[in-house]
Design an enzyme around this catalytic site. Structure first.
Site, PDB file in Angstrom:
ATOM      1  CB  SER A 215     -51.168  34.201 -13.399  1.00  0.00           C
ATOM      2  OG  SER A 215     -51.568  33.443 -12.274  1.00  0.00           O
TER       3      SER A 215
ATOM      4  N   GLY B 169     -60.397  33.654 -15.758  1.00  0.00           N
ATOM      5  CA  GLY B 169     -60.089  34.287 -14.490  1.00  0.00           C
ATOM      6  C   GLY B 169     -58.649  34.740 -14.464  1.00  0.00           C
ATOM      7  CB  CYS B 170     -56.958  37.418 -12.555  1.00  0.00           C
ATOM      8  SG  CYS B 170     -57.794  37.187 -10.981  1.00  0.00           S
ATOM      9  CE1 TYR B 171     -54.483  34.782  -7.370  1.00  0.00           C
ATOM     10  CE2 TYR B 171     -56.857  34.745  -7.106  1.00  0.00           C
ATOM     11  CZ  TYR B 171     -55.612  35.146  -6.666  1.00  0.00           C
ATOM     12  OH  TYR B 171     -55.494  35.911  -5.526  1.00  0.00           O
TER      13      TYR B 171
END
Lengths: 345, 345, 345, 345
Positions: free
Chosen positions: D153, D148-150
């Protein structure tokens, strides 16, 4: 205190009406209707309003509106208002309708661009609610067809010039730009955040329904057929509408003469501001206000007068103008409820 | 491999040149100059570039440029380039200048709108770098006056129509809208975030310096004097330029005929995309690319052809077109370095 | 009617003060000062205000302020106010200062983070202008140190919890996000449109000057040393500030208990809105208003209470709170001039 | 040349995959599927792609995918991929799935937060596609659960610190901010332009489904249970994700030591950029790229290390990382197709 209803309160124009009317010193916001949010508090639909507008939204019927309100604003999609207004008028209500249903002089013109008109006799009695032009007739009107946002931004700069016979009405061009709130709260890909942000584009080039509305009024004012070329564009911002108008001067005049023309024509009109510093109208200067700013610019080599106008599409382009019309109809100060000091940014 | 210098690399147009040239497969980015950031790594000025363009910026002299580069891009404010180019040309360098200094046919016209031209003999030899129109002459040019962003967006849609004698050139109007990057990196209140966000406005109405540049080329192509009415506007977005053009047709034609006209005229031109689906050009579709999208729209009642064009003001409107010119001058594929697939959003 | 001056009227906080005071029903805006725009009409600096605030800006002197105003707002950069306030107080004026000069309890703390304090005796008499906490002392204050925007958004959610001893004050974290107007109208690359648009970033991580200001108040309220971890971020929008606070609960409590705690603590405080629907605070809901919205959220597995707050940085974070303080000092209704209905969008 | 299919090509992540793969030098984009736009050219759905990606979208079946592609990207909503992948694997295809279906180690954890897992045996064989951490296992993987993107990061800044045992993993906090493209192309009021513009807010506070995904990987790396506090926020911009991480240091270390730690850990990892100038990571610097920028900041008084990370949510947070995984799986250079020079703005 006059009790007012907003029918269709949860769309953007309706919500802006609610904002203005909830702060209006001389009327009481007595009824908010919303089919989609029936039974829900307005402040649950728009949490910004919490503590200020906690009315419950209801579904409407002629009876419920008639019982709860003396004056009615309709912010429904066109077609619905014309089925509702006859009964309201029969019950003695006065109405400002924000749709196109009561804007046209001629049912035929309406029918070409919308659909069969189901209350053509009322259409004849309704008044086009541009107060700076038709203020006298608005006073006694029972039904106001509140102007479209684009026509407001186009007509206010043009009509003084037409009255003074300064411009050729055969070659008019209006290049308009609107923030995304003009498209309303209904979901569509064209107002999806990522499709609007970073995008600038025209749409409905020369085929927008506000075009015949402008033509209708321009024709009335000019007293001969006018067909303006009109191209709307979508700007990546929420509020604001800017129109650039290209006109051809019938004779050479200087800016001072033009400033005089506009200042005389709009003398004592509290919401028109003519820029006499040579700068163009800017949407930032009218955000959240009922002002229409107008700039004038000469392209002498082409004998053109270029005009720039700026309004807040939700205020002077919709809800603010509607309240201005109500004020005139009720004999109140035209600016009542519309006097907030503009935001500097 | 050709060594190229970017003189004035840290302004927005310069940085965009650096971006494109650093990814160009056939040239070597050998020198970046910046007076303000001399001695600083380019990637410290633009941290996005860290690891990709870590060159140190230098101040320039004729000697240093001549020693380090075979081909020179100049992205300095006008007036500086014309003092620099004669020496570079004497040393055998070929130059693409992004300022206005080498765009005009006639020094007089330049001098009316800018200042005294200090290299008028070179001005006569320079070629206006609009490759879709002047590609043949660009091949052998020594100096390219790279077009302004507004003229690019105005001329590409108009010139095919002029060549086919389809439109009246006495009544041309261009209503253009640009993202804020067009104003560059120099600080000013008019590009301060809070003054741009939520604001849409015209500026320099009918007095922008790109107006005589357009007139100069339109006059050349039409072979009689043309003065277009031109109004630029500022859009709250970073990149992108959209122009709406209002023309009057000399005779009635249908859209199919017009599509054919444009597709023939721009046959095999890789960066022109004619929209044949009736939709207007949208800046979102050309962001980060060297494309110019063109839409065509008829307002038959007024016998008008309305055109919409969209470019990325920093690419086809500046750095991309400059590299396209270089490619042609060096005999490379015209698209070298400009082939990245467009972003979907 | 109390005559009020705004010293430093053309910065963003000053202009917002002007907006609110020009619409305030119980005071008269009698003087606007601006060194940069001396002699210029305020509405020429902010054309949005044309017809509403056409006062000429003047340079200030103690004499001119004293003659023209009974109450003084200072919206100058820190250091200037402390040179001005002693004389104003000597002349019997009451002052709300929006800079940091009168916010600290302890001159030493001020001096570590700013510079030598030149009016330390007045610093002791000044009151920190957070009306929901220090309302009683504000009534009789002569000098108000109007809180910073970040401290306002951090302290209002935390102080009720500290008073109820519900949270550990050794591990507080505030992650704040502000619109670009917080950086003011002075030009800088960091508020240049193209550097803000499309950018989200932290700045001054754990070293922002509002950090000691928060610590000072938190320490006072907790009665033991508190040092909160504070990271501000810049959001691509004009107005609005959102803070997310991470706290550790001393004991397990449920949301109902927490809602009760907040609603009791802020009973009859007109500008605090506790969201009891579980939704986070949103800057869009407080835009242009003096509200502070607060959301509460449990992360039970980590025994954390997470709070979200939203204010308009220019209103509750600056000018609105300043006017709220004035209202209390003058014995007016706390909400006078601050009652506009919020915008729905 | 490997033939690759994108299943679900017209959502934002799918379209970004198409963009990258269409420009990839070593694979052939052989199939695009879209149920909604079946039979329509991709460039009619995304006109930006006109002339570059004019493939027709098709509906998919196992047979059609198997016949047309050697390698498959799936960009469908979760639940669909796990019904599709078993058959693809049986036919010898290798798959990168961008949904959550193959990200979890433990089907139970997946089932708590999503639904019953219908291919649990494949889940065990799949590899979590974070190449900087699991690159070795990715080489031979048949199924990649693309992060996932979160989580991307959050994990990239934390894992080096966990490996060096520098931070307490019991008190981790991630405060993340995402552009609106992360919510995809499906219409909803929360991504309607006027609801996002001017709004900053948290959402799904401590209950977002990416939270257990982070916990799963952090637990694996720490080898004891970890539950991070995670709050996502929505930023008014299209692309970009910034996370601020709050960690407690186990021992005092200086920034130089920390820089060394990160630079060693990520040595030769082409997409990780550690900022050693003290500045925070900025989404503007990674827009359109596969970079993850990481900033390090000490709050010594609280013994905290604060980290800032920035990625483009659609690239390193989705499509770019997916292609990076494919490159590794196919034995290509890890950066193939991902080397475009970043945009300066």
């Amino acid at each position: 205190m006059t009790r007012v209803a907003v029918v269709g309160a949860t769309g953007y124009a309706g919500a802006e009406l609610v904002r203005i009317l909830a702060g209006h010193p001389e009327v009481e916001l007595s009824m908010l209707t919303s089919r989609q949010h029936s039974g829900v508090r307005f402040s649950d639909v728009y949490p910004a309003m919490t503590g200020r507008v906690d009315h419950k939204c209801e579904t409407y019927s002629i009876d419920s509106i008639s019982g709860k309100a003396d004056f009615v604003f309709i912010a429904l999609p066109h077609k619905l208002p014309m089925s509702l207004v006859p009964d309201l008028v029969n019950r003695g209500k006065r109405v400002v309708d924000l749709s196109a249903d009561f804007r046209f002089l001629d049912p035929k013109l309406y029918e070409v661009h919308y659909q069969t008109h189901t209350a053509p006799e009322l259409l004849k009695k309704s008044v086009y609610g541009l107060p700076e032009i038709y203020g006298e007739r608005i006073k006694d009107a029972v039904i106001i067809g509140n102007p479209g946002c684009y026509p407001t931004s186009v007509l206010l700069p043009l009509i003084p010039l037409i009255h003074e016979d300064l411009i050729d009405t055969d070659t008019l061009i209006a290049d308009s730009k609107s923030g995304a709130s003009g498209a309303g709260r209904a979901l569509s890909l064209s107002t999806h955040y990522c499709e609007v942000n970073g995008s600038f584009k025209a749409y409905k080039v020369a085929i927008h329904r506000h075009n015949p509305e402008m033509d209708d009024i321009l024709t009335r004012e000019t007293q001969k057929p006018v067909h303006i070329t009109f191209v709307p564009h979508l700007v990546p911002m929420t509020r604001g509408m800017q129109t650039t108008l290209y006109t051809r001067l019938k004779k050479l005049v200087d800016l001072e003469t033009l400033y005089d023309c506009f200042q005389n024509f709009y003398k004592n009109r509290p919401f028109i501001r003519i820029r006499t510093d040579g700068k163009p109208a800017d949407t930032l200067h009218v955000k959240g206000t009922n002002f229409c700013d107008i700039g004038l610019h000469l392209d002498m080599e082409n004998k053109r007068l270029i005009l720039t106008s700026a309004i807040d599409n939700l205020v002077k382009g919709a809800a603010g103008q509607a309240v201005q019309n109500m004020n005139i109809m009720l004999g109140l100060d035209e600016t009542a409820g519309l006097t907030a000091v503009p935001f500097p940014l």
